[in-house]
Scaffold this motif. Structure first.
Motif, PDB file in Angstrom:
ATOM      1  N   ARG A 286       2.376   1.766  -3.467  1.00  0.00           N
ATOM      2  CA  ARG A 286       1.402   2.336  -4.396  1.00  0.00           C
ATOM      3  C   ARG A 286       1.162   3.821  -4.137  1.00  0.00           C
ATOM      4  O   ARG A 286       0.825   4.574  -5.049  1.00  0.00           O
ATOM      5  CB  ARG A 286       0.081   1.569  -4.322  1.00  0.00           C
ATOM      6  CG  ARG A 286       0.132   0.217  -5.010  1.00  0.00           C
ATOM      7  CD  ARG A 286      -1.248  -0.409  -5.143  1.00  0.00           C
ATOM      8  NE  ARG A 286      -1.840  -0.770  -3.863  1.00  0.00           N
ATOM      9  CZ  ARG A 286      -1.594  -1.899  -3.203  1.00  0.00           C
ATOM     10  NH1 ARG A 286      -0.771  -2.796  -3.696  1.00  0.00           N
ATOM     11  NH2 ARG A 286      -2.191  -2.146  -2.054  1.00  0.00           N
ATOM     12  N   SER A 287       1.360   4.237  -2.888  1.00  0.00           N
ATOM     13  CA  SER A 287       1.184   5.642  -2.513  1.00  0.00           C
ATOM     14  C   SER A 287       2.430   6.475  -2.772  1.00  0.00           C
ATOM     15  O   SER A 287       2.446   7.669  -2.479  1.00  0.00           O
ATOM     16  CB  SER A 287       0.826   5.747  -1.020  1.00  0.00           C
ATOM     17  OG  SER A 287      -0.381   5.087  -0.750  1.00  0.00           O
TER      18      SER A 287
ATOM     19  N   GLN B  15       0.831  -1.204   0.000  1.00  0.00           N
ATOM     20  CA  GLN B  15       0.000   0.000   0.000  1.00  0.00           C
ATOM     21  C   GLN B  15       0.870   1.261   0.000  1.00  0.00           C
ATOM     22  O   GLN B  15       0.583   2.219  -0.718  1.00  0.00           O
ATOM     23  CB  GLN B  15      -0.932   0.000   1.215  1.00  0.00           C
ATOM     24  CG  GLN B  15      -2.028  -1.035   1.138  1.00  0.00           C
ATOM     25  CD  GLN B  15      -2.836  -1.140   2.427  1.00  0.00           C
ATOM     26  OE1 GLN B  15      -2.409  -0.670   3.484  1.00  0.00           O
ATOM     27  NE2 GLN B  15      -3.994  -1.782   2.348  1.00  0.00           N
TER      28      GLN B  15
END
Length: 58
Positions: free
Chosen positions: A21-22, A18
């Protein structure tokens, strides 16, 4: 995101993905490393138990 303390390797991987992806690459790498350490410790402790078992057989 919650603290990485006490998280399983799978949970760390999910959180690291996560972060990746950020665009938080350095934080993601830190969690990937933590996941490797957690998994290594699990494998090492299991291996240690097996060696102790074998020693007690002799």
């Amino acid at each position: 995101m919650r603290s990485s303390q006490g998280m399983s390797a799978g949970e760390l991987l999910k959180q690291a993905n996560q972060l990746k992806r950020s665009g938080k690459f350095e934080e993601a790498i830190a969690l990937y490393n933590k996941g490797i350490e957690n998994r290594f410790n699990t494998v090492y402790n299991t291996m240690k138990k097996m060696y102790n078992f074998l020693v007690n057989l002799v």
